[in-house]
Scaffold this active site. Sequence first.
Site, PDB file in Angstrom:
ATOM      1  N   SER A 125       0.837  -1.205   0.000  1.00 38.46           N
ATOM      2  CA  SER A 125       0.000   0.000   0.000  1.00 38.46           C
ATOM      3  C   SER A 125       0.864   1.244   0.000  1.00 38.46           C
ATOM      4  O   SER A 125       1.968   1.244   0.579  1.00 38.46           O
ATOM      5  CB  SER A 125      -0.857  -0.036   1.269  1.00 38.46           C
ATOM      6  OG  SER A 125      -1.473   1.206   1.486  1.00 38.46           O
ATOM      7  N   TYR A 149      -1.426  -0.940  10.814  1.00 33.41           N
ATOM      8  CA  TYR A 149      -1.735  -1.529   9.501  1.00 33.41           C
ATOM      9  C   TYR A 149      -0.566  -1.290   8.544  1.00 33.41           C
ATOM     10  O   TYR A 149      -0.068  -2.216   7.898  1.00 33.41           O
ATOM     11  CB  TYR A 149      -3.035  -0.928   8.934  1.00 33.41           C
ATOM     12  CG  TYR A 149      -3.217  -1.252   7.472  1.00 33.41           C
ATOM     13  CD1 TYR A 149      -3.560  -2.534   7.065  1.00 33.41           C
ATOM     14  CD2 TYR A 149      -2.997  -0.292   6.482  1.00 33.41           C
ATOM     15  CE1 TYR A 149      -3.687  -2.842   5.707  1.00 33.41           C
ATOM     16  CE2 TYR A 149      -3.124  -0.588   5.138  1.00 33.41           C
ATOM     17  CZ  TYR A 149      -3.471  -1.871   4.762  1.00 33.41           C
ATOM     18  OH  TYR A 149      -3.586  -2.187   3.423  1.00 33.41           O
ATOM     19  N   LYS A 153       2.250  -3.958   6.683  1.00 35.42           N
ATOM     20  CA  LYS A 153       2.590  -4.062   5.251  1.00 35.42           C
ATOM     21  C   LYS A 153       4.097  -3.891   5.051  1.00 35.42           C
ATOM     22  O   LYS A 153       4.723  -4.619   4.282  1.00 35.42           O
ATOM     23  CB  LYS A 153       1.826  -3.000   4.450  1.00 35.42           C
ATOM     24  CG  LYS A 153       0.332  -3.256   4.387  1.00 35.42           C
ATOM     25  CD  LYS A 153       0.009  -4.428   3.463  1.00 35.42           C
ATOM     26  CE  LYS A 153      -1.364  -4.982   3.662  1.00 35.42           C
ATOM     27  NZ  LYS A 153      -1.654  -6.190   2.898  1.00 35.42           N
TER      28      LYS A 153
HETATM   29  P1  NAD Z   1     -10.929  -7.066   1.432  1.00 32.30           P
HETATM   30  O1  NAD Z   1     -11.090  -7.061   2.901  1.00 32.30           O
HETATM   31  O2  NAD Z   1     -12.108  -6.782   0.585  1.00 32.30           O
HETATM   32  O3  NAD Z   1     -10.285  -8.440   0.950  1.00 32.30           O
HETATM   33  C1  NAD Z   1      -9.422  -9.204   1.774  1.00 32.30           C
HETATM   34  C2  NAD Z   1      -9.940 -10.630   1.733  1.00 32.30           C
HETATM   35  O4  NAD Z   1      -9.073 -11.469   2.511  1.00 32.30           O
HETATM   36  C3  NAD Z   1     -11.348 -10.785   2.329  1.00 32.30           C
HETATM   37  O5  NAD Z   1     -12.141 -11.526   1.423  1.00 32.30           O
HETATM   38  C4  NAD Z   1     -11.135 -11.552   3.623  1.00 32.30           C
HETATM   39  O6  NAD Z   1     -12.235 -12.388   3.930  1.00 32.30           O
HETATM   40  C5  NAD Z   1      -9.873 -12.333   3.312  1.00 32.30           C
HETATM   41  N1  NAD Z   1      -9.045 -12.692   4.470  1.00 32.30           N
HETATM   42  C6  NAD Z   1      -8.585 -11.879   5.460  1.00 32.30           C
HETATM   43  N2  NAD Z   1      -7.825 -12.590   6.312  1.00 32.30           N
HETATM   44  C7  NAD Z   1      -7.786 -13.870   5.860  1.00 32.30           C
HETATM   45  C8  NAD Z   1      -7.168 -15.070   6.304  1.00 32.30           C
HETATM   46  N3  NAD Z   1      -6.416 -15.105   7.405  1.00 32.30           N
HETATM   47  N4  NAD Z   1      -7.339 -16.193   5.574  1.00 32.30           N
HETATM   48  C9  NAD Z   1      -8.089 -16.181   4.438  1.00 32.30           C
HETATM   49  N5  NAD Z   1      -8.711 -15.086   3.981  1.00 32.30           N
HETATM   50  C10 NAD Z   1      -8.558 -13.937   4.681  1.00 32.30           C
HETATM   51  O7  NAD Z   1      -9.748  -6.020   1.094  1.00 32.30           O
HETATM   52  P2  NAD Z   1      -9.264  -5.447  -0.306  1.00 32.30           P
HETATM   53  O8  NAD Z   1      -9.612  -4.019  -0.349  1.00 32.30           O
HETATM   54  O9  NAD Z   1      -9.667  -6.336  -1.395  1.00 32.30           O
HETATM   55  O10 NAD Z   1      -7.686  -5.532  -0.080  1.00 32.30           O
HETATM   56  C11 NAD Z   1      -6.920  -6.617  -0.547  1.00 32.30           C
HETATM   57  C12 NAD Z   1      -5.481  -6.402  -0.150  1.00 32.30           C
HETATM   58  O11 NAD Z   1      -5.022  -5.165  -0.674  1.00 32.30           O
HETATM   59  C13 NAD Z   1      -5.242  -6.339   1.357  1.00 32.30           C
HETATM   60  O12 NAD Z   1      -4.018  -6.988   1.621  1.00 32.30           O
HETATM   61  C14 NAD Z   1      -5.122  -4.857   1.636  1.00 32.30           C
HETATM   62  O13 NAD Z   1      -4.325  -4.601   2.759  1.00 32.30           O
HETATM   63  C15 NAD Z   1      -4.458  -4.368   0.365  1.00 32.30           C
HETATM   64  N6  NAD Z   1      -4.710  -2.962   0.058  1.00 32.30           N
HETATM   65  C16 NAD Z   1      -6.006  -2.515  -0.021  1.00 32.30           C
HETATM   66  C17 NAD Z   1      -6.236  -1.180  -0.309  1.00 32.30           C
HETATM   67  C18 NAD Z   1      -7.644  -0.631  -0.351  1.00 32.30           C
HETATM   68  O14 NAD Z   1      -7.809   0.581  -0.216  1.00 32.30           O
HETATM   69  N7  NAD Z   1      -8.666  -1.445  -0.563  1.00 32.30           N
HETATM   70  C19 NAD Z   1      -5.165  -0.303  -0.540  1.00 32.30           C
HETATM   71  C20 NAD Z   1      -3.871  -0.816  -0.471  1.00 32.30           C
HETATM   72  C21 NAD Z   1      -3.648  -2.142  -0.161  1.00 32.30           C
HETATM   73  C1  WQD Z   2      -9.316   9.757   1.054  1.00 33.87           C
HETATM   74  C2  WQD Z   2      -9.503  11.239   1.319  1.00 33.87           C
HETATM   75  C3  WQD Z   2      -9.689  11.793   3.645  1.00 33.87           C
HETATM   76  C4  WQD Z   2     -13.479   9.690   4.291  1.00 33.87           C
HETATM   77  C5  WQD Z   2      -6.765   4.656   3.091  1.00 33.87           C
HETATM   78  C6  WQD Z   2      -5.715   3.934   3.892  1.00 33.87           C
HETATM   79  C7  WQD Z   2      -4.619   3.435   2.969  1.00 33.87           C
HETATM   80  C8  WQD Z   2      -5.197   2.604   1.828  1.00 33.87           C
HETATM   81  C9  WQD Z   2      -6.303   3.332   1.120  1.00 33.87           C
HETATM   82  C10 WQD Z   2      -5.126   0.294   2.431  1.00 33.87           C
HETATM   83  C11 WQD Z   2      -8.684  11.759   2.487  1.00 33.87           C
HETATM   84  C12 WQD Z   2     -10.977  12.101   2.924  1.00 33.87           C
HETATM   85  C13 WQD Z   2     -12.340  10.232   3.722  1.00 33.87           C
HETATM   86  C14 WQD Z   2     -14.520  10.566   4.732  1.00 33.87           C
HETATM   87  C15 WQD Z   2     -13.191  12.444   3.978  1.00 33.87           C
HETATM   88  N1  WQD Z   2      -5.746   1.374   2.301  1.00 33.87           N
HETATM   89  N2  WQD Z   2     -12.192  11.578   3.563  1.00 33.87           N
HETATM   90  N3  WQD Z   2     -14.322  11.909   4.554  1.00 33.87           N
HETATM   91  O1  WQD Z   2      -6.925   7.688   3.915  1.00 33.87           O
HETATM   92  O2  WQD Z   2      -6.064   8.046   1.562  1.00 33.87           O
HETATM   93  O3  WQD Z   2      -6.172   5.784   2.469  1.00 33.87           O
HETATM   94  O4  WQD Z   2      -7.270   3.776   2.070  1.00 33.87           O
HETATM   95  O5  WQD Z   2      -3.961   0.063   2.253  1.00 33.87           O
HETATM   96  O6  WQD Z   2      -3.755   2.698   3.761  1.00 33.87           O
HETATM   97  O7  WQD Z   2      -5.184   4.835   4.847  1.00 33.87           O
HETATM   98  O8  WQD Z   2      -8.266   6.912   1.899  1.00 33.87           O
HETATM   99  O9  WQD Z   2     -10.614   6.971   1.238  1.00 33.87           O
HETATM  100  O10 WQD Z   2     -10.051   7.039   3.699  1.00 33.87           O
HETATM  101  O11 WQD Z   2      -9.545   9.030   2.274  1.00 33.87           O
HETATM  102  O12 WQD Z   2     -13.076  13.660   3.848  1.00 33.87           O
HETATM  103  O13 WQD Z   2     -15.541  10.146   5.266  1.00 33.87           O
HETATM  104  O14 WQD Z   2     -10.864  11.488   1.670  1.00 33.87           O
HETATM  105  O15 WQD Z   2      -9.402  12.766   4.610  1.00 33.87           O
HETATM  106  O16 WQD Z   2      -8.266  13.053   2.173  1.00 33.87           O
HETATM  107  P1  WQD Z   2      -6.817   7.214   2.534  1.00 33.87           P
HETATM  108  P2  WQD Z   2      -9.695   7.412   2.302  1.00 33.87           P
END
Ligand code: NAD
Ligand code: WQD
Length: 337
Positions: A125, A149, A153
Amino acid sequence: MKILVTGGAGYIGSHTVVELLNSGFKVVIADDLSNSSIEALERVKKITGKDFDYYQLDIGKSDSVRNLLNEHTDIAAVIHFAAFKAVGESSQNPLKYYKNNVANTIILLEELKRAGIYQFVFSSSATVYGDPNAVPITEGFPIGATNPYGQSKLTVEEILTDLAKSEHKWSISILRYFNPIGAHESGLIGEDPNGIPDNLLPYVSQVAVGKLDKLRVFGEDYDTPDGTGIRDYIHVVDLAKGHIKALVNQSKKHGCFTYNLGTGKGYSVFNIIKEFEVVSGKKIPYKVVDRRPGDIAECWANASLAKVELGWEAEYDLNRMLEDTWRWQSKNPNGYE
Ligand code: NAD
Ligand code: WQD
């Protein structure tokens, strides 16, 4: 080529499984459904007209992972999505996050090594850049987490780097996602957060559909043109395609490679509200409140390394991302329920 997808029922995982199946890969999914629904997998079948193997299991249970790998000795590579991802919760319950995101990843890696599988793609991330000194962010920027978190990562990134150094056989891609939004164009799969959403787009779309009253804008006093936070929003389908490019690229070489997956463009919270109103035809009432602790002003990628080395580039623009978000939300106001 058969791919194990952990967390394949989740938001990014389900979209990646669609792209894998459509590109001719065979897929095995391991997901414990701790943050997803089996319905997502039914819908993946509907979209693709293709089947795959699914195991409801916790990747931290070595016996279960071993059984799966024994039943599928032809798995060539793993895409590891399974993790917990709520930043706020990770500060309240860090052990939960270190256990699932770090300890369980180690268990998975041990079982892969035992089975002789050395191709691994990891969901990292942009949060690993902490509060960057400048934008756009390149992969060589200093890293440092600001919450458990993010630290989970970062720790896995370090483990993977050490692993690749320890044994030449490993081919590992670390993909640092910026802000994934959007949904499959069918409107059949999308992001389905539990409870009140933390992230901007699920919140905005639930306001538009009438499930939530108004958006709270977290601060309009940042040093940005309109005072609100700027992020690099990327369509989840573009992100999914990036995984396939990474898989193909790493299969030709050994080592550990890190790429930003973003669009290279930043949009503010006010930009998003305005554009979402246009796309949905709905008014998004909002109120400006204090900054959210831990938030940063600007975060957007320089994604040229992925373009040069993987031949990958995001294709969908903001309008398309929001259209697809809205199609998913309006067709499924209660998600997969
Ligand atoms: P999500 O929660 O929708 O998907 C994660 C999936 O993993 C879920 O289906 C959950 O049931 C499963 N899971 C969790 N722990 C498990 C375990 N121990 N065994 C088996 N299954 C398990 O999340 P997402 O948004 O699809 O994110 C996927 C990956 O991408 C994650 O690693 C997350 O940290 C990373 N990521 C997400 C974002 C974002 O904003 N969505 C941003 C950057 C990185
Ligand atoms: C985006 C913008 C908020 C909600 C997060 C995690 C990051 C990654 C992606 C997993 C910011 C603003 C948000 C609301 C708002 N996830 N905001 N009102 O914080 O950039 O990233 O998700 O890896 O680790 O930190 O994403 O969508 O929460 O926020 O004003 O109700 O929207 O302040 O500027 P963020 P976000």
